[in-house]
Design a protein around this motif. Structure first.
Motif, PDB file in Angstrom:
ATOM      1  N   SER A 162       0.819  -1.099   0.083  1.00  0.00           N
ATOM      2  CA  SER A 162       0.035   0.089  -0.014  1.00  0.00           C
ATOM      3  C   SER A 162       0.952   1.211   0.006  1.00  0.00           C
ATOM      4  N   LYS A 163       1.943   1.233   0.756  1.00  0.00           N
ATOM      5  CA  LYS A 163       2.968   2.394   0.817  1.00  0.00           C
ATOM      6  C   LYS A 163       3.229   2.751  -0.557  1.00  0.00           C
ATOM      7  N   TYR A 164       3.657   1.891  -1.287  1.00  0.00           N
ATOM      8  CA  TYR A 164       4.421   2.123  -2.544  1.00  0.00           C
ATOM      9  C   TYR A 164       3.332   2.185  -3.747  1.00  0.00           C
ATOM     10  N   ALA A 165       2.246   1.613  -3.338  1.00  0.00           N
ATOM     11  CA  ALA A 165       1.196   1.853  -4.403  1.00  0.00           C
ATOM     12  C   ALA A 165       0.652   3.560  -4.705  1.00  0.00           C
ATOM     13  N   TYR A 166       0.565   3.935  -3.449  1.00  0.00           N
ATOM     14  CA  TYR A 166       0.231   5.490  -3.317  1.00  0.00           C
ATOM     15  C   TYR A 166       1.376   6.339  -3.297  1.00  0.00           C
ATOM     16  N   GLY A 167       2.364   6.079  -2.664  1.00  0.00           N
ATOM     17  CA  GLY A 167       3.650   6.932  -2.693  1.00  0.00           C
ATOM     18  C   GLY A 167       3.152   8.353  -2.115  1.00  0.00           C
ATOM     19  N   ARG A 168       2.670   8.541  -0.936  1.00  0.00           N
ATOM     20  CA  ARG A 168       2.072   9.538  -0.187  1.00  0.00           C
ATOM     21  C   ARG A 168       3.262  10.329   0.402  1.00  0.00           C
ATOM     22  N   TRP A 169       3.466  11.706   0.244  1.00  0.00           N
ATOM     23  CA  TRP A 169       4.416  12.383   0.985  1.00  0.00           C
ATOM     24  C   TRP A 169       4.205  12.331   2.384  1.00  0.00           C
ATOM     25  N   ARG A 170       5.254  12.562   3.010  1.00  0.00           N
ATOM     26  CA  ARG A 170       5.471  12.385   4.458  1.00  0.00           C
ATOM     27  C   ARG A 170       4.882  13.930   4.936  1.00  0.00           C
ATOM     28  N   PRO A 171       4.652  14.343   6.436  1.00  0.00           N
ATOM     29  CA  PRO A 171       4.191  15.418   6.778  1.00  0.00           C
ATOM     30  C   PRO A 171       5.012  16.507   6.521  1.00  0.00           C
ATOM     31  N   VAL A 172       6.451  16.073   6.716  1.00  0.00           N
ATOM     32  CA  VAL A 172       7.360  17.334   6.588  1.00  0.00           C
ATOM     33  C   VAL A 172       7.301  17.845   5.255  1.00  0.00           C
TER      34      VAL A 172
END
Length: 418
Positions: free
Chosen positions: A293-303
């Motif tokens: 799931s992490k790499y399916a969406y590649g969502r940026w981190r809060p920072v």
């Protein structure tokens, strides 16, 4: 706008929903034949030996160490499950457990062979010599060999786990290496590995994270901006302690809670070995599903979102803790916690007598718990308070871990009966 950590009632409801969404099948083979008593000395001794072995000679990647636990204790669970007719049950199971875990650990951590051999000698010295002991040892070694062969090349070695990830071009919502190290992405290879029980890594892939223009996304970012910054003026001392306490390795932090459950188990060796085995099988499969799931969406981190996004960008914003080098959604800590909670609740009950827990990332701090869900609740808050995850990533991670735990339990007999 007031920035407050949201009520835990929603989290509790989410956990209850996940647990009750489908029936759980707990392995019962020969459960009645095992005496209802606390865990045997052999089970606790080999639990401690496994933990010591991994602490001293473990891999650099958490999932690889979870794999070592899973192989060792799944071999023990299989070896102790069926006792040949005419053989004394107790000595056979004790010998099978010791031999299975020993044989697997020697293969997976050969630098500890001397210590492992000494531990096996101690275990066998406490078991009466004879046919039961001999056949138990043979069964344990046979099951360990079978599992080692079956898991060969499963993609969970450190090199495969950290397979190179080509960083996409920067853009709104897109993961990029994060300060201070700006290190390459890690754990990308998990999503290419072979699970123990999942049909494929993407079997329980989450739906997408909140859209960048949504109210949920804005709320998430406001919360982590306020509570997770290094110089937060709203985070309390207790909340900072929570962030510090849960910052370390999930495998390390859950070693003691699982030992507590094992020590208090009344399921006999069959149930005790299954508890440890299924916990770590679920942990491996959850980490694989998480990376999918992490790499399916590649969502940026809060920072990255706070420094470069469209909502009140602040180029100087810094989280309390350094951000791990992989995407935000979902949180790996909370997926692990969700899987742990699911297995422990099903096999050890939802509550237990108080137990103390310490953390290597919060020296001098001891916390006391009476329910496995309390660990999950703190984990969800901790990653926000650290400034490294959004609440959506944390709560979705918790649900994913619970889902994989439920899948593990439903398919436990297929796994244990080989």
């Amino acid at each position: 706008m007031t920035h407050r950590l949201r009520s835990r009632s929603a989290l509790a409801a989410l956990g209850a929903t996940v647990l009750l969404a489908a029936p759980v099948t707990v392995p019962q083979a020969q459960a009645q034949a095992d005496s209802a008593r606390p865990a045997t000395a052999t089970a606790l001794d080999w639990y401690d030996t496994t933990a010591e072995t991994i602490a001293a000679a473990g891999a650099t990647t958490q999932v690889t160490n979870s794999r070592t636990w899973a192989i060792s204790w799944l071999a023990a669970a299989r070896a102790t499950r069926a006792v040949p007719q005419g053989v004394e049950r107790g000595p056979y199971q004790e010998a099978a457990l010791a031999a299975a875990v020993h044989h697997a650990l020697v293969a997976l951590a050969p630098d500890r062979t001397e210590q492992l051999d000494a531990a096996l000698d101690d275990s066998l010295a406490a078991i009466p010599d004879g046919t039961a002991e001999d056949r138990g040892v043979a069964a344990g070694e046979r099951q360990a060999e079978r599992l080692l062969a079956a898991r060969q090349g499963d993609g969970l070695d450190p090199g495969s786990v950290n397979a190179p990830y080509p960083v996409p071009a920067a853009g709104p919502g897109v993961w990029q290496p994060t300060p201070a190290a700006y290190a390459p992405a890690t754990q990308y290879g998990n999503r290419l590995a072979e699970p123990f029980l999942l049909a494929e890594p993407s079997q329980y892939r989450l739906g997408p994270p909140p859209a960048l223009g949504s109210g949920r996304y804005a709320d998430d970012l406001a919360e982590v901006r306020a509570y997770g910054s290094a110089d937060s003026t709203v985070r309390t001392a207790e909340q900072t302690e929570t962030a510090n306490f849960w910052y370390g390795s999930s495998l390390t932090l859950y070693t003691e809670p699982l030992r507590v459950a094992l020590d208090r188990s009344t399921q006999g060796i069959t149930g005790q070995t299954a508890l440890v085995a299924l916990f770590h099988v679920a942990a491996v499969d959850t980490q694989i599903a998480t990376s999918d799931s992490k790499y399916a969406y590649g969502r940026w981190r809060p920072v990255t979102a706070i420094r470069t996004g469209d909502i009140a960008p602040d180029a100087e914003w810094t989280p309390l803790h350094n951000t791990p080098a992989h995407p935000d959604y979902p949180s790996g800590h909370t997926t692990y916690s969700g899987a742990a909670q699911g297995i422990l609740t099903a096999l050890a009950g939802s509550r237990t007598e108080p137990f103390d827990l310490t953390s290597p990332t919060a020296p001098g701090v001891t916390r006391t718990y009476t329910a496995w869900r309390q660990l999950s609740e703190e984990n969800v808050d901790a990653r926000i308070l650290s400034g490294i995850h959004t609440r959506s990533a944390d709560e979705s991670g918790l649900a994913l871990g619970e889902t994989v735990a439920r899948h593990t339990l439903r398919n436990a007999d297929r796994l244990l009966g080989q």
